[in-house]
Motif scaffolding. Structure first.
Motif, PDB file in Angstrom:
ATOM      1  N   THR A  52       0.832  -1.200   0.000  1.00  0.00           N
ATOM      2  CA  THR A  52       0.000   0.000   0.000  1.00  0.00           C
ATOM      3  C   THR A  52       0.868   1.253   0.000  1.00  0.00           C
ATOM      4  OG1 THR A  52      -1.796  -1.142   1.133  1.00  0.00           O
ATOM      5  CG2 THR A  52      -1.798   1.258   1.259  1.00  0.00           C
ATOM      6  N   LEU A  53       1.900   1.253   0.815  1.00  0.00           N
ATOM      7  CA  LEU A  53       2.809   2.389   0.871  1.00  0.00           C
ATOM      8  C   LEU A  53       3.468   2.636  -0.486  1.00  0.00           C
ATOM      9  CD1 LEU A  53       4.157   4.587   2.563  1.00  0.00           C
ATOM     10  CD2 LEU A  53       5.880   2.883   3.219  1.00  0.00           C
ATOM     11  N   ALA A  54       3.877   1.585  -1.160  1.00  0.00           N
ATOM     12  CA  ALA A  54       4.498   1.727  -2.474  1.00  0.00           C
ATOM     13  C   ALA A  54       3.514   2.316  -3.476  1.00  0.00           C
ATOM     14  CB  ALA A  54       5.019   0.378  -2.963  1.00  0.00           C
ATOM     15  N   ARG A  55       2.258   1.842  -3.449  1.00  0.00           N
ATOM     16  CA  ARG A  55       1.254   2.381  -4.367  1.00  0.00           C
ATOM     17  C   ARG A  55       0.979   3.862  -4.081  1.00  0.00           C
ATOM     18  NH1 ARG A  55      -1.284  -2.403  -3.132  1.00  0.00           N
ATOM     19  NH2 ARG A  55      -2.939  -1.338  -2.001  1.00  0.00           N
ATOM     20  N   LEU A  56       0.915   4.217  -2.793  1.00  0.00           N
ATOM     21  CA  LEU A  56       0.679   5.613  -2.438  1.00  0.00           C
ATOM     22  C   LEU A  56       1.855   6.497  -2.874  1.00  0.00           C
ATOM     23  CD1 LEU A  56      -0.905   5.139   1.082  1.00  0.00           C
ATOM     24  CD2 LEU A  56      -2.057   6.021  -0.963  1.00  0.00           C
ATOM     25  N   SER A  57       3.049   5.987  -2.713  1.00  0.00           N
ATOM     26  CA  SER A  57       4.226   6.739  -3.134  1.00  0.00           C
ATOM     27  C   SER A  57       4.220   6.951  -4.646  1.00  0.00           C
ATOM     28  CB  SER A  57       5.487   5.989  -2.703  1.00  0.00           C
ATOM     29  OG  SER A  57       6.634   6.686  -3.121  1.00  0.00           O
ATOM     30  N   GLU A  58       3.856   5.925  -5.397  1.00  0.00           N
ATOM     31  CA  GLU A  58       3.769   6.048  -6.853  1.00  0.00           C
ATOM     32  C   GLU A  58       2.694   7.053  -7.245  1.00  0.00           C
ATOM     33  OE1 GLU A  58       3.184   2.126  -8.438  1.00  0.00           O
ATOM     34  OE2 GLU A  58       5.088   1.410  -7.618  1.00  0.00           O
ATOM     35  N   ALA A  59       1.564   7.016  -6.541  1.00  0.00           N
ATOM     36  CA  ALA A  59       0.479   7.958  -6.831  1.00  0.00           C
ATOM     37  C   ALA A  59       0.934   9.381  -6.534  1.00  0.00           C
ATOM     38  CB  ALA A  59      -0.759   7.610  -6.005  1.00  0.00           C
ATOM     39  N   ARG A  60       1.636   9.581  -5.419  1.00  0.00           N
ATOM     40  CA  ARG A  60       2.153  10.904  -5.074  1.00  0.00           C
ATOM     41  C   ARG A  60       3.109  11.396  -6.146  1.00  0.00           C
ATOM     42  NH1 ARG A  60       6.739  11.614  -3.017  1.00  0.00           N
ATOM     43  NH2 ARG A  60       6.808   9.639  -1.882  1.00  0.00           N
ATOM     44  N   ASP A  61       3.997  10.520  -6.601  1.00  0.00           N
ATOM     45  CA  ASP A  61       4.945  10.903  -7.649  1.00  0.00           C
ATOM     46  C   ASP A  61       4.216  11.286  -8.930  1.00  0.00           C
ATOM     47  OD1 ASP A  61       7.018  10.420  -5.886  1.00  0.00           O
ATOM     48  OD2 ASP A  61       7.540   8.469  -6.765  1.00  0.00           O
ATOM     49  N   THR A  62       3.171  10.544  -9.260  1.00  0.00           N
ATOM     50  CA  THR A  62       2.400  10.841 -10.467  1.00  0.00           C
ATOM     51  C   THR A  62       1.713  12.192 -10.349  1.00  0.00           C
ATOM     52  OG1 THR A  62       2.036   8.495 -10.913  1.00  0.00           O
ATOM     53  CG2 THR A  62       0.507  10.039 -11.950  1.00  0.00           C
ATOM     54  N   VAL A  63       1.109  12.451  -9.201  1.00  0.00           N
ATOM     55  CA  VAL A  63       0.438  13.733  -8.992  1.00  0.00           C
ATOM     56  C   VAL A  63       1.453  14.875  -9.019  1.00  0.00           C
ATOM     57  CG1 VAL A  63      -0.845  15.104  -7.286  1.00  0.00           C
ATOM     58  CG2 VAL A  63      -1.526  12.741  -7.758  1.00  0.00           C
ATOM     59  N   ALA A  64       2.631  14.648  -8.492  1.00  0.00           N
ATOM     60  CA  ALA A  64       3.667  15.684  -8.471  1.00  0.00           C
ATOM     61  C   ALA A  64       4.126  16.061  -9.881  1.00  0.00           C
ATOM     62  CB  ALA A  64       4.856  15.227  -7.635  1.00  0.00           C
ATOM     63  N   GLU A  65       3.951  15.161 -10.828  1.00  0.00           N
ATOM     64  CA  GLU A  65       4.344  15.434 -12.216  1.00  0.00           C
ATOM     65  C   GLU A  65       3.365  16.349 -12.930  1.00  0.00           C
ATOM     66  OE1 GLU A  65       4.777  11.652 -14.119  1.00  0.00           O
ATOM     67  OE2 GLU A  65       6.492  11.086 -12.899  1.00  0.00           O
ATOM     68  N   VAL A  66       2.154  16.468 -12.421  1.00  0.00           N
ATOM     69  CA  VAL A  66       1.141  17.309 -13.058  1.00  0.00           C
ATOM     70  C   VAL A  66       1.429  18.757 -12.707  1.00  0.00           C
ATOM     71  CG1 VAL A  66      -1.330  17.847 -13.172  1.00  0.00           C
ATOM     72  CG2 VAL A  66      -0.577  15.470 -12.915  1.00  0.00           C
ATOM     73  N   PRO A  67       1.546  19.616 -13.715  1.00  0.00           N
ATOM     74  CA  PRO A  67       1.820  21.037 -13.434  1.00  0.00           C
ATOM     75  C   PRO A  67       0.665  21.660 -12.651  1.00  0.00           C
ATOM     76  CG  PRO A  67       1.923  20.580 -15.805  1.00  0.00           C
ATOM     77  CD  PRO A  67       1.430  19.347 -15.122  1.00  0.00           C
ATOM     78  N   PRO A  68       0.966  22.585 -11.762  1.00  0.00           N
ATOM     79  CA  PRO A  68      -0.102  23.242 -11.006  1.00  0.00           C
ATOM     80  C   PRO A  68      -1.088  23.907 -11.951  1.00  0.00           C
ATOM     81  CG  PRO A  68       2.063  23.864 -10.153  1.00  0.00           C
ATOM     82  CD  PRO A  68       2.287  23.091 -11.416  1.00  0.00           C
ATOM     83  N   GLY A  69      -2.351  23.650 -11.735  1.00  0.00           N
ATOM     84  CA  GLY A  69      -3.393  24.237 -12.565  1.00  0.00           C
ATOM     85  C   GLY A  69      -3.481  23.643 -13.957  1.00  0.00           C
ATOM     86  N   GLY A  70      -2.678  22.662 -14.230  1.00  0.00           N
ATOM     87  CA  GLY A  70      -2.686  22.053 -15.561  1.00  0.00           C
ATOM     88  C   GLY A  70      -3.190  20.636 -15.509  1.00  0.00           C
ATOM     89  N   SER A  71      -3.020  19.994 -16.611  1.00  0.00           N
ATOM     90  CA  SER A  71      -3.408  18.588 -16.675  1.00  0.00           C
ATOM     91  C   SER A  71      -2.217  17.786 -17.177  1.00  0.00           C
ATOM     92  CB  SER A  71      -4.612  18.399 -17.594  1.00  0.00           C
ATOM     93  OG  SER A  71      -4.291  18.811 -18.908  1.00  0.00           O
ATOM     94  N   ALA A  72      -2.265  16.529 -16.914  1.00  0.00           N
ATOM     95  CA  ALA A  72      -1.196  15.635 -17.338  1.00  0.00           C
ATOM     96  C   ALA A  72      -1.216  15.508 -18.849  1.00  0.00           C
ATOM     97  CB  ALA A  72      -1.341  14.275 -16.677  1.00  0.00           C
ATOM     98  N   PRO A  73      -0.045  15.384 -19.458  1.00  0.00           N
ATOM     99  CA  PRO A  73      -0.024  15.196 -20.912  1.00  0.00           C
ATOM    100  C   PRO A  73      -0.712  13.878 -21.283  1.00  0.00           C
ATOM    101  CG  PRO A  73       2.214  15.086 -19.966  1.00  0.00           C
ATOM    102  CD  PRO A  73       1.261  15.377 -18.859  1.00  0.00           C
ATOM    103  N   GLY A  74      -1.330  13.870 -22.395  1.00  0.00           N
ATOM    104  CA  GLY A  74      -1.956  12.618 -22.792  1.00  0.00           C
ATOM    105  C   GLY A  74      -2.998  12.805 -23.747  1.00  0.00           C
TER     106      GLY A  74
END
Length: 58
Positions: free
Chosen positions: A36-58
């Motif tokens: 669970t901790l690993a999944r949460l860490s991955e999710a945090r890293d993914t969210v951190a990649e999204v620019p503030p006020g923006g959206s993820a590329p895709g």
């Protein structure tokens, strides 16, 4: 005297068996928590990649 030693040995063997079972349960709980901790860490890293006020590329 031998009977007392055998009785004590049997009690300790039972305690060892009980502790081994408990250790297996703790190990399983630890594995689940680490996963669970690993999944949460991955999710945090993914969210951190999204620019503030923006959206993820895709």
């Amino acid at each position: 005297m031998l009977g007392l030693l055998e009785a004590r040995e049997k009690k300790v063997q039972e305690e060892v068996a009980r502790l081994r079972e408990e250790a297996e349960r703790v190990r399983a709980a630890l594995d689940a928590a680490e996963s669970t901790l690993a999944r949460l860490s991955e999710a945090r890293d993914t969210v951190a990649e999204v620019p503030p006020g923006g959206s993820a590329p895709g």
